[in-house]
Enzyme design. Structure first.
Site: not given
Ligand code: GTP
Ligand code: SPV
Ligand code: MN
Length: 592
Positions: A71, A199, A208, A228, A250, A252, A279, A373
């Site tokens: 983004r 993208y 979003k 979110h 994002s 996290c 999400d 992704r």
């Molecule tokens: P968006 O799709 O961007 O909104 O992200 P999301 O919040 O769904 O994040 P996602 O669960 O894909 O996690 C992204 C990163 O955080 C990955 O690289 C994971 O390995 C890391 N991660 C997730 N949960 C944990 C955790 O409990 N501990 C640690 N250390 N890393 C974590």
């Molecule tokens: C985020 O960035 O929080 C996502 C991926 O979930 S995107 O759809 O590209 O915003």
């Molecule tokens: Mn997201």
């Protein structure tokens, strides 16, 4: 063939077609035949690569331009009539000026291309929570992703009938020129225009742009909320399920938490975790006075790197069929995909995310982009909640906020009230990630994980949270918590194992909601007594002293934090809700 006789839709499509001048117009009905034809066309032009049918049936790989991998927040505009309506945290442009700029970019840009018309529903078709959109796009990649991420088809148009209540979305890929890339929301016009990107979050307009930016504005006007947030259900051994909504910025950990596998000890006792969404949550009050949430999406657009059979088997299994991979590495020996953190066997013969040859033994760069992704259908998820399609949503017991903070924020704490919970959400801060273009690892304020997604003035958004709380009976209102899985020691190692072990923290959260466990009152809120977090099975990894250290609230660090909060709040001037001003004063005096 047109899938509706709705005049507002047909006139709008004609107007936009006159602007962008497609060679032809094709309505997307979401049928298997049509999707197969589009897949075949995308493969024939090289836009997508068909992966190994035996190992990854109906799966495809796509690489975006290297300048178009995340983004773009500084090119994402909220176009309200006045700048104040967009607020100090959004980029703003006056609507008529913005339309003119965008129309100049979009004009004639579909020449030689097809205009795909995607009628889609966010939320189960016909649910009282659901909203309908139309996306026009010149990208087959967008069509195929939208067919996974949303509900697409004629039934959506039938549900809309001749209503004018639908969100207009125009996407023009143009020539993916980063200098002319704009992602623009016009909340008062229910309109989104996105140009010069191909993208994810920039172009899958249901996600979003609609389900957060436009929908947050709609929710403000209509008395509901778009957040979110993931939604998960924790089932206890008695078979009772409690639902939690959690907002993390994002990349996290939302997808990971939403699909977590309980630690062995919990599994043996009969605990289960069910994923409703990873999400986005749309939230409104139900007839019984409780808050209910749905996941408006129909797929997962998840971060690939780090996803593996140990960290998130449910996500990995979800990607085994009908999935589109974007910017991961292509293992050319097996015609499958690979990314950093998938397994310990990086492919010797691969093509990296940029399209260059990549060999594990000599590689100096990453094979997959850090924000690569997968787009996977929710139905693939082994732990998908039976309530996923429930048009009434699921009742929420707790809101959880969180972010990446190497120091400061304890593993978990609870707010002292609804308004104190809104305050805790409003002061969230997190280290930036690869999900957006720009620096990674810099701490910034990201209230409720909505900084890039709030479609109106954040001060009004906070007041909306406060107002919703005021309508709820305190006994029925969800409780608020903050978590931080990312505390590090001085060598940079994570102090908490995270992933499945996060259930230990959710367990405490649910016990707090049910009044089953005591807590220690601190300046920032209620913190667990270390003995109340179940460490059974991980005592070797996390000693009770380590746990105590990550539950610590350091008044000196927090005092410094309050000046950061004050500085942030100052941006909102008089619009800052009085309630939050008072919450900050209370925190300061608690720390003194
Ligand atoms: P968006 O799709 O961007 O909104 O992200 P999301 O919040 O769904 O994040 P996602 O669960 O894909 O996690 C992204 C990163 O955080 C990955 O690289 C994971 O390995 C890391 N991660 C997730 N949960 C944990 C955790 O409990 N501990 C640690 N250390 N890393 C974590
Ligand atoms: C985020 O960035 O929080 C996502 C991926 O979930 S995107 O759809 O590209 O915003
Ligand atoms: Mn997201």
């Amino acid at each position: 063939m047109e899938l509706t006789e709705n005049k507002s839709i047909l006139e709008w499509i004609k107007e936009k077609a006159d602007l962008v001048k497609p060679d032809k117009i094709l309505w997307i009905d979401g049928s298997k035949e049509q999707i197969d034809e589009l897949r075949a066309e995308a493969v024939s032009t090289g836009e997508m690569i068909k992966l190994n049918e035996e190992l990854l049936p109906d799966c495809y790989l796509h690489r975006t331009k290297p300048n178009d991998v995340a983004r773009v927040e500084d090119r994402t505009l909220i176009c309200t009539p006045t700048e104040e309506e967009a607020g100090p945290t959004n980029h703003w442009m006056e609507p008529s000026k913005c339309y003119e700029m965008l129309y100049n970019i979009a004009r004639d840009s579909y020449k030689g291309r097809t205009m795909y018309v995607i009628p889609y529903s966010m939320g189960p078709v016909g649910s009282p929570f659901s909203k309908i959109g139309i996306e026009l796009t010149d990208s087959i990649y967008v069509v195929l992703n939208m067919c996974i991420m949303t509900r697409v088809g004629k039934n959506v148009m039938d549900a809309l009938g001749d209503s004018n209540d639908w969100v207009r979305g125009l996407h023009c890929k143009c020539n993916v020129d980063a200098e002319n890339r704009w992602i623009c929301q016009f909340p008062q016009d229910n309109t989104i225009i996105s140009v010069n990107s191909a993208y994810g979050g920039n172009v899958l307009l249901g996600k979003k742009c609609f389900a957060l930016r436009i929908a947050s504005y709609q929710g403000w006007k209509e008395g509901w909320q778009a957040e979110h947030m993931l939604i998960l259900g924790v089932e206890n051994p008695q078979g009772e399920v409690k639902y939690i909504c959690a907002a993390f910025p994002s990349a996290c950990g939302k997808t990971n938490l939403a699909m977590l596998i309980p630690p062995e000890g919990y599994q043996k006792k009969g605990y289960k975790v069910w994923c409703v969404g990873d999400d986005i949550s749309w939230i409104r009050k139900g007839e019984d006075g409780r808050l209910y949430a749905i996941n408006p999406e129909n797929g997962f657009f998840g971060v690939a790197p780090g996803t593996n059979m140990k960290s998130n088997p449910n996500a990995l299994i979800s990607t085994k069929k009908g999935t589109i991979f974007t910017n991961v590495a292509h293992n050319t020996d097996t015609n499958t995909v690979w990314w950093e953190g998938l397994d310990k066997n990086p492919p010797e013969n691969a093509i990296d995310w940029k399209g260059n040859e990549w060999h594990a033994s000599t590689a100096t760069e990453k094979a997959a982009h850090p924000n690569s992704r997968f787009t996977a259908p929710t139905v693939n998820c082994p732990c998908l909640s039976s309530e996923f399609e429930n048009p009434q949503g699921v009742p929420i017991s707790a809101f959880v906020f969180g972010g990446r903070r190497a120091k400061l924020a304890p593993l978990v704490y609870q707010s002292k009230s609804w308004n104190n919970g809104v305050f805790i959400g409003s002061i969230m801060a997190s280290e930036t990630t690869a999900a957006a273009a720009g620096a990674v690892g810099v701490v910034r304020r990201d209230p409720m994980a909505m900084l890039p997604f709030c479609g109106y003035n954040m001060a009004d958004y906070w007041q909306h949270w406060i107002d919703i709380g005021a309508t709820l009976d305190p006994d029925k209102a969800p409780k608020f918590f903050n978590v931080n899985w990312f505390r590090k020691d001085d060598d940079g190692n994570f102090l908490w194992p995270g992933f499945g072990d996060n259930l230990r923290v959710l367990d405490w959260i649910i016990n707090r909601c049910e009044g089953k466990v005591d807590a220690k009152e601190t300046a920032i809120g209620y913190v667990p007594y270390a003995e109340d977090i179940n460490l059974e099975g991980i005592e070797d990894e996390v000693s009770i002293d380590t746990l105590k250290s990550i539950l610590e609230v350091d008044p000196e660090l927090w005092k410094a934090e309050t000046s950061g909060i004050e500085e942030f709040y100052a941006k909102f001037g008089d619009k800052l809700p009085e309630t939050l001003k008072n919450e900050l004063e209370t925190l300061k005096s608690n720390l003194a």
